[in-house]
Motif scaffolding. Structure first.
Motif, PDB file in Angstrom:
ATOM      1  N   GLY A  38       0.829  -1.188   0.000  1.00  0.00           N
ATOM      2  CA  GLY A  38       0.000   0.000   0.000  1.00  0.00           C
ATOM      3  C   GLY A  38       0.869   1.245   0.000  1.00  0.00           C
ATOM      4  N   PHE A  39       0.292   2.390   0.330  1.00  0.00           N
ATOM      5  CA  PHE A  39       1.067   3.631   0.392  1.00  0.00           C
ATOM      6  C   PHE A  39       1.824   3.673   1.719  1.00  0.00           C
ATOM      7  CE2 PHE A  39      -1.966   4.782  -2.863  1.00  0.00           C
ATOM      8  CZ  PHE A  39      -1.195   5.530  -3.742  1.00  0.00           C
ATOM      9  N   GLU A  40       3.152   3.884   1.625  1.00  0.00           N
ATOM     10  CA  GLU A  40       3.995   3.875   2.813  1.00  0.00           C
ATOM     11  C   GLU A  40       4.984   5.029   2.777  1.00  0.00           C
ATOM     12  OE1 GLU A  40       4.886  -0.410   4.323  1.00  0.00           O
ATOM     13  OE2 GLU A  40       5.297  -0.378   2.178  1.00  0.00           O
ATOM     14  N   MET A  41       5.427   5.426   3.955  1.00  0.00           N
ATOM     15  CA  MET A  41       6.523   6.381   4.054  1.00  0.00           C
ATOM     16  C   MET A  41       7.795   5.584   4.307  1.00  0.00           C
ATOM     17  SD  MET A  41       6.944   9.811   6.392  1.00  0.00           S
ATOM     18  CE  MET A  41       7.568   9.017   7.873  1.00  0.00           C
ATOM     19  N   LEU A  42       8.800   5.783   3.470  1.00  0.00           N
ATOM     20  CA  LEU A  42      10.023   4.994   3.522  1.00  0.00           C
ATOM     21  C   LEU A  42      11.231   5.902   3.714  1.00  0.00           C
ATOM     22  CD1 LEU A  42       9.335   2.770   0.376  1.00  0.00           C
ATOM     23  CD2 LEU A  42       8.626   2.317   2.721  1.00  0.00           C
ATOM     24  N   ARG A  43      12.258   5.339   4.335  1.00  0.00           N
ATOM     25  CA  ARG A  43      13.522   6.065   4.501  1.00  0.00           C
ATOM     26  C   ARG A  43      14.542   5.541   3.501  1.00  0.00           C
ATOM     27  NH1 ARG A  43      18.221   5.143   7.352  1.00  0.00           N
ATOM     28  NH2 ARG A  43      17.313   3.341   8.417  1.00  0.00           N
ATOM     29  N   VAL A  44      15.199   6.429   2.789  1.00  0.00           N
ATOM     30  CA  VAL A  44      16.194   6.042   1.799  1.00  0.00           C
ATOM     31  C   VAL A  44      17.479   5.637   2.510  1.00  0.00           C
ATOM     32  CG1 VAL A  44      17.550   6.807  -0.185  1.00  0.00           C
ATOM     33  CG2 VAL A  44      15.212   7.644   0.122  1.00  0.00           C
ATOM     34  N   VAL A  45      17.956   4.432   2.251  1.00  0.00           N
ATOM     35  CA  VAL A  45      19.209   3.975   2.850  1.00  0.00           C
ATOM     36  C   VAL A  45      20.350   3.960   1.837  1.00  0.00           C
ATOM     37  CG1 VAL A  45      18.080   2.608   4.624  1.00  0.00           C
ATOM     38  CG2 VAL A  45      18.630   1.541   2.441  1.00  0.00           C
ATOM     39  N   LYS A  46      20.009   4.089   0.550  1.00  0.00           N
ATOM     40  CA  LYS A  46      21.048   4.169  -0.471  1.00  0.00           C
ATOM     41  C   LYS A  46      20.483   4.921  -1.663  1.00  0.00           C
ATOM     42  CE  LYS A  46      24.657   1.363  -2.653  1.00  0.00           C
ATOM     43  NZ  LYS A  46      25.198  -0.001  -2.830  1.00  0.00           N
ATOM     44  N   SER A  47      21.122   6.024  -2.021  1.00  0.00           N
ATOM     45  CA  SER A  47      20.618   6.835  -3.127  1.00  0.00           C
ATOM     46  C   SER A  47      20.968   6.195  -4.465  1.00  0.00           C
ATOM     47  CB  SER A  47      21.190   8.260  -3.027  1.00  0.00           C
ATOM     48  OG  SER A  47      22.600   8.226  -3.031  1.00  0.00           O
ATOM     49  N   ASN A  48      20.860   6.957  -5.530  1.00  0.00           N
ATOM     50  CA  ASN A  48      21.042   6.406  -6.877  1.00  0.00           C
ATOM     51  C   ASN A  48      22.380   5.689  -7.040  1.00  0.00           C
ATOM     52  OD1 ASN A  48      18.641   7.652  -7.436  1.00  0.00           O
ATOM     53  ND2 ASN A  48      19.588   9.452  -8.361  1.00  0.00           N
ATOM     54  N   TYR A  49      22.348   4.511  -7.628  1.00  0.00           N
ATOM     55  CA  TYR A  49      23.575   3.787  -7.944  1.00  0.00           C
ATOM     56  C   TYR A  49      23.318   2.840  -9.108  1.00  0.00           C
ATOM     57  CZ  TYR A  49      21.558  -0.183  -5.327  1.00  0.00           C
ATOM     58  OH  TYR A  49      20.746  -1.200  -4.883  1.00  0.00           O
ATOM     59  N   ARG A  50      24.379   2.545  -9.825  1.00  0.00           N
ATOM     60  CA  ARG A  50      24.264   1.667 -10.981  1.00  0.00           C
ATOM     61  C   ARG A  50      24.204   0.206 -10.529  1.00  0.00           C
ATOM     62  NH1 ARG A  50      24.922   4.024 -15.811  1.00  0.00           N
ATOM     63  NH2 ARG A  50      25.777   6.146 -15.871  1.00  0.00           N
ATOM     64  N   VAL A  51      23.400  -0.567 -11.232  1.00  0.00           N
ATOM     65  CA  VAL A  51      23.228  -1.979 -10.908  1.00  0.00           C
ATOM     66  C   VAL A  51      23.707  -2.814 -12.091  1.00  0.00           C
ATOM     67  CG1 VAL A  51      21.567  -3.780 -10.303  1.00  0.00           C
ATOM     68  CG2 VAL A  51      21.236  -1.442  -9.477  1.00  0.00           C
ATOM     69  N   PRO A  52      24.586  -3.813 -11.837  1.00  0.00           N
ATOM     70  CA  PRO A  52      25.001  -4.704 -12.934  1.00  0.00           C
ATOM     71  C   PRO A  52      23.788  -5.367 -13.580  1.00  0.00           C
ATOM     72  CG  PRO A  52      26.370  -5.033 -10.999  1.00  0.00           C
ATOM     73  CD  PRO A  52      25.241  -4.144 -10.570  1.00  0.00           C
ATOM     74  N   LYS A  53      23.888  -5.606 -14.860  1.00  0.00           N
ATOM     75  CA  LYS A  53      22.759  -6.156 -15.601  1.00  0.00           C
ATOM     76  C   LYS A  53      22.217  -7.438 -14.970  1.00  0.00           C
ATOM     77  CE  LYS A  53      21.396  -7.514 -20.286  1.00  0.00           C
ATOM     78  NZ  LYS A  53      21.845  -7.681 -21.693  1.00  0.00           N
ATOM     79  N   ASP A  54      23.112  -8.294 -14.471  1.00  0.00           N
ATOM     80  CA  ASP A  54      22.681  -9.572 -13.894  1.00  0.00           C
ATOM     81  C   ASP A  54      21.981  -9.395 -12.550  1.00  0.00           C
ATOM     82  OD1 ASP A  54      23.784 -10.828 -16.062  1.00  0.00           O
ATOM     83  OD2 ASP A  54      25.670 -11.334 -15.057  1.00  0.00           O
ATOM     84  N   ASN A  55      22.142  -8.224 -11.918  1.00  0.00           N
ATOM     85  CA  ASN A  55      21.552  -8.004 -10.594  1.00  0.00           C
ATOM     86  C   ASN A  55      20.286  -7.156 -10.625  1.00  0.00           C
ATOM     87  OD1 ASN A  55      23.694  -9.428  -9.547  1.00  0.00           O
ATOM     88  ND2 ASN A  55      24.868  -7.611  -8.972  1.00  0.00           N
ATOM     89  N   ILE A  56      19.824  -6.812 -11.802  1.00  0.00           N
ATOM     90  CA  ILE A  56      18.621  -5.990 -11.911  1.00  0.00           C
ATOM     91  C   ILE A  56      17.398  -6.762 -11.426  1.00  0.00           C
ATOM     92  CG2 ILE A  56      17.057  -4.840 -13.533  1.00  0.00           C
ATOM     93  CD1 ILE A  56      19.451  -4.105 -15.213  1.00  0.00           C
ATOM     94  N   VAL A  57      16.602  -6.122 -10.593  1.00  0.00           N
ATOM     95  CA  VAL A  57      15.380  -6.733 -10.084  1.00  0.00           C
ATOM     96  C   VAL A  57      14.202  -5.849 -10.452  1.00  0.00           C
ATOM     97  CG1 VAL A  57      16.563  -7.843  -8.158  1.00  0.00           C
ATOM     98  CG2 VAL A  57      15.619  -5.557  -7.855  1.00  0.00           C
ATOM     99  N   GLU A  58      13.012  -6.430 -10.405  1.00  0.00           N
ATOM    100  CA  GLU A  58      11.814  -5.660 -10.679  1.00  0.00           C
ATOM    101  C   GLU A  58      11.581  -4.653  -9.562  1.00  0.00           C
ATOM    102  OE1 GLU A  58       9.662  -5.578 -13.248  1.00  0.00           O
ATOM    103  OE2 GLU A  58      11.055  -6.884 -14.320  1.00  0.00           O
ATOM    104  N   PRO A  59      11.204  -3.410  -9.895  1.00  0.00           N
ATOM    105  CA  PRO A  59      10.928  -2.413  -8.852  1.00  0.00           C
ATOM    106  C   PRO A  59       9.839  -2.913  -7.907  1.00  0.00           C
ATOM    107  CG  PRO A  59      11.044  -1.379 -11.012  1.00  0.00           C
ATOM    108  CD  PRO A  59      11.049  -2.859 -11.252  1.00  0.00           C
TER     109      PRO A  59
END
Length: 268
Positions: A38-59
C-alpha cells in the motif's frame, strides 16, 4: 536504482520514477511510495547507484513524492493507532483461542489497510478474527504469518557481538546459512554459541565464509604429516584467520608456521 527501508523491509525502486517527478533523492530522505503493501513512508538507505545487468530486479513499487511534514505527522499518528490496534487484537486472539503470537501491527500511510504480523507453529484459521478486526477498525485487515527470523528482524535487539541485529539494521533479504559455515571457521558447534536471537544460525556466519573456504584450501588438515623448514612434523592446530599452522615434532617440540613458509618448503 535507489534502495529504501521501512520496518527493516528493503524495497528497490527504479530511478525512472524519481526522474519523472524531478526530485533529487538522497540517503536518509523520507519519501512516500506505493508498494505491494500500500502507500507507505520509507527512509532512503542508499541513493542512486548503478546496478550490474545480472543483478537488476523488478521495482517493488512506485515513487510518489518526497515526504512532507503532513506525511510525517500522519505516520506518527498511524503508529500510535497501530499500537492500540495490536492490544485489541491480542485480546481477540485470546478470546478466539488461536494458537498464534502477534509480533506487530502497522497502518499504511493512507490508513486503508491495517497489517498484523504473527508467528505460529502451524497454519491458523483466523477468518473469524479478521471479521472481528474489520468490524472494529473499519478498514481492510491483513494477517501475515512470518517466520522466527522475520520476528527477530521486526523486534530488533542486541547480538552477542554487542551490536544491533544485522537483520534489523542493514540486512535486506535473508541468505542461507549452514552448519558447514561454522565448521569452516573452526567455531564451537554449540547451539548457544552460533545461534542468533531467532534461534537459527547467525546470519554473520555467511559474511566471511568465502574467505575461510579459500584459506582452508591453502592449509593442511589437523593430523596430517607435513614438511616444514625444520623437518617433518604433524599438524596439531591452526589459526585460519592468520593462516598460521601449529605443528608438533617427534621430540614433542611445538612450533607455528605461516602458510607462506610451508609453501616455500614445498616449492624447493
Amino acid at each position: 536504482m535507489i534502495e529504501l527501508i521501512t520496518a527493516t523491509q528493503l524495497d528497490y525502486f527504479d530511478n525512472l520514477y524519481i526522474e519523472m517527478k524531478g526530485d533529487a533523492v538522497e540517503r536518509d530522505d523520507y519519501i512516500v511510495a506505493e508498494t505491494k503493501r500500500g502507500f507507505e513512508m520509507l527512509r532512503v538507505v542508499k541513493s542512486n547507484y548503478r546496478v550490474p545487468k545480472d543483478n537488476i530486479v523488478e521495482p517493488d513499487g512506485r515513487f510518489v513524492r518526497l515526504a512532507t511534514d503532513e506525511d510525517v505527522k500522519a505516520f506518527d499518528k498511524n503508529d500510535g493507532m497501530a499500537r492500540e490496534s495490536l492490544s485489541f487484537c491480542k485480546e481477540a486472539v485470546v478470546e478466539e483461542k488461536l494458537d498464534m503470537q502477534l509480533v506487530n501491527a502497522k497502518y499504511t500511510l493512507d490508513r486503508k489497510k491495517l497489517i498484523f504480523n504473527f508467528t505460529a507453529d502451524e497454519r491458523v484459521d483466523f477468518r473469524n478474527l479478521v471479521r472481528i478486526l474489520a468490524n472494529r477498525f473499519k478498514t481492510r485487515i491483513e494477517l501475515r504469518q512470518i517466520g522466527v527470523r522475520d520476528e527477530a528482524k521486526y523486534l530488533g535487539g542486541i547480538g552477542p557481538c554487542g551490536r544491533a541485529h544485522c537483520c534489523s539494521t542493514f540486512l535486506g533479504d535473508f541468505v542461507p546459512v549452514s552448519i558447514q559455515m561454522a565448521k569452516n571457521q573452526d567455531l564451537s558447534l554449540s547451539p548457544t554459541k552460533i545461534s542468533g536471537a531467532c534461534g537459527r544460525l547467525m546470519c554473520c556466519l555467511n559474511y566471511e565464509d568465502e574467505y575461510y573456504e579459500d584459506a582452508r584450501e591453502q592449509m593442511p588438515d589437523v593430523g596430517q604429516t607435513i614438511d616444514t623448514p625444520d623437518g617433518r612434523a604433524v599438524v596439531i592446530g591452526m589459526n585460519i584467520l592468520d593462516l598460521v599452522v601449529k605443528v608438533k615434532y617427534k621430540d614433542d617440540y611445538i612450533r607455528e608456521y605461516h602458510c607462506d613458509e610451508l609453501n616455500a618448503v614445498g616449492e624447493v
